[in-house]
Design an enzyme around this catalytic site. Structure first.
Site, short mmCIF file in Angstrom:
data_model
loop_
_atom_site.label_atom_id
_atom_site.label_comp_id
_atom_site.label_asym_id
_atom_site.label_seq_id
_atom_site.Cartn_x
_atom_site.Cartn_y
_atom_site.Cartn_z
N CYS A 148 -4.73 2.45 -3.66
CA CYS A 148 -3.50 2.98 -3.05
C CYS A 148 -2.33 2.02 -3.25
CB CYS A 148 -3.68 3.27 -1.56
SG CYS A 148 -5.00 4.40 -1.21
N LYS A 195 -10.18 -0.40 10.80
CA LYS A 195 -10.44 -1.55 9.92
C LYS A 195 -10.88 -2.77 10.71
CE LYS A 195 -6.91 -0.21 6.53
NZ LYS A 195 -7.63 0.39 5.42
N GLN A 245 -4.21 -4.90 7.17
CA GLN A 245 -5.24 -5.81 6.65
C GLN A 245 -5.29 -7.11 7.44
OE1 GLN A 245 -7.57 -5.12 4.56
NE2 GLN A 245 -6.77 -3.17 3.85
N HIS A 273 0.86 -1.18 0.00
CA HIS A 273 0.00 0.00 0.00
C HIS A 273 0.90 1.24 0.00
CE1 HIS A 273 -2.70 2.99 1.88
NE2 HIS A 273 -3.71 2.22 1.51
N ASP A 289 3.43 -4.44 8.23
CA ASP A 289 2.21 -3.67 8.05
C ASP A 289 1.04 -4.65 8.20
OD1 ASP A 289 -0.08 -2.53 7.06
OD2 ASP A 289 0.83 -1.70 5.26
#
Ligand code: 7TS
Length: 407
Positions: A365, A226, A203, A123, A200
């Site tokens: 993104c 999220k 998600q 991303h 990261d």
């Protein structure tokens, strides 16, 4: 041990509303999730019964606010298997967490000639900070390629992790392909050359059970919004010894120990990185989101999403959609990017919206990844705990309608 998504759905007031006069079919949770009553009520309770600034006053109300805030920190630590809440820095979200590392650890440790390795599927928030760092320092930014199956080319790892590599920063789950990356294997290779690893987990955190120790992550970032929590909150996990060594990020109140006219010393971790009044209610809401997900059980969340993803992949294939990413459910989560011949994803998104269906269309993104896939954009449906097979059916019917428009 799975749950009934139609019961879970009742926890989310938004599903009492309609979209275009129809049942709301929300398939954009990779973008941001909806919020359950349990989280909304916890935030309300904070403002109604605990609201005061934290860590600064001795009166009872401030103690209550501090207990709520620090309780959320403990929940966020537990959620990712961190033994110590001292490793948990509250931020505004994943983007800010990654930028904290750019401005603190990376500025001290990355020099001209060094390399930062990311992957082709990142991303922008795990790409742009490193482009900027490379521009400032003269370091080189490298991208580990992906194969046509949407998975990392681990066979190339030896070429990409060298004795110049100082940081490897990669997502645990892709926001476009849904790929779940073998972070531990990458971390082992990185650590073998003395590089640090930033994960990261924007998600991954909402959908997968994982443990920072099993991943062997040095740093890890995730966002509250999220995973059923409010916006404006997120986590930067860091190994205690690294956080101790790092310079502060923002300067201001709370991050100091002692201040003179011309110099200062820093507070202990994690407060050294939390200058100013934090997003208190948001952090407390994030803690409530963690508890909500723990009650459902992250294994059950994963199981539900695998079932739904299997069904969606099958139905999309049935209408001739091109699907990007692996079909192997053990290697992927519930983010499904697809295209239909002759229908631009933006048109598709507009047409399915008429049926009450929310999907995202565009580059998500991740423009370099779009170039690698050879497309300007994709449509993307992403699933969460409140989605049902009925939602997939409505999506497929709506997508088929978009075909008709351009026939
Ligand atoms: N990393 C990944 C893998 C993401 O998917 C996102 C947001 C971020 C970082 C940034 O998170 P933030 O909370 O700081 O904004 N992803 C998306 C998406 O896929 N659609 O909209 C936002």
């Amino acid at each position: 041990m799975s749950f009934d998504p139609s019961v879970v759905r009742k926890d989310f007031p938004i599903f009492e509303t309609e979209a275009r006069g129809k049942r709301l079919v929300y398939l954009d949770s990779a973008n941001t999730s909806q919020k359950p009553r349990q989280v909304l009520e916890r935030i309300q309770l904070f403002y109604e019964t605990e609201n005061a600034n934290v860590h600064r006053a001795v009166y009872e109300l401030s103690e209550k606010a501090t207990a709520a805030y620090e309780g959320a920190r403990a929940a966020c630590a537990r959620f990712i298997g961190s033994e110590s809440a001292r490793s948990i820095v509250f931020t505004r979200g994943t983007t800010e967490s990654i930028n904290v590392i750019r401005f603190t650890w990376a500025r001290e440790n990355v020099r001209e000639g060094d390399e930062v390795l990311i992957t082709e599927m990142e991303h922008h928030s795990n790409l742009i900070p490193w482009q900027l760092l490379a521009g400032e320092t003269g370091a080189t930014l490298r991208h580990l390629p992906i194969g046509d199956d949407g998975r990392l080319r681990l066979d190339l790892l030896e070429d990409y992790i060298t004795d110049r590599t100082k940081l490897v920063s990669l997502s645990l789950m892709s926001n476009v392909l849904g790929t779940i990356n073998p972070v531990r294997a990458v971390a082992d290779a990185a650590h073998a050359v003395g590089a640090k690893v930033l994960v990261d987990a924007a998600q991954a955190a909402p959908h997968l059970s994982f443990d920072v120790n099993d991943l062997d992550a040095d740093f890890l970032a995730y966002s509250s919004h999220k995973m059923c929590g409010p916006t404006g909150a997120g986590v930067l996990y860091g190994r205690e010894e690294l956080l101790e060594e790092m310079p502060p990020f923002h300067g201001g109140g709370e991050m100091i120990r002692e201040v003179w006219a011309d110099r200062a010393t820093w507070n202990e971790i994690p407060y050294k990185f939390e200058a100013g009044t934090p997003n208190l209610a948001q952090a407390v809401g994030m803690g409530a989101a963690v508890e909500y997900l723990e009650t459902l059980g992250m294994d059950a969340v994963r199981e539900h999403e695998m079932e739904l993803t299997a069904y969606a992949l099958e139905r999309l294939a049935g209408i001739g959609a091109t699907i990007y990413g692996s079909r192997d459910l053990s290697q992927r989560g519930g983010v499904v990017s697809f295209n239909l011949d002759g229908v631009h994803p933006h048109d598709m998104s507009t047409i399915v919206d008429q049926e009450g269906v929310c999907i995202r269309a565009g580059h998500h993104c991740a423009q370099p990844l779009m170039r690698r896939l050879g497309v300007p954009a994709t449509a993307r449906a992403s699933f969460y705990i409140y989605n049902t097979t009925e939602d997939v059916d409505v999506l497929i019917d709506a997508v088929e309608k978009s075909k008709g428009w351009f026939a």
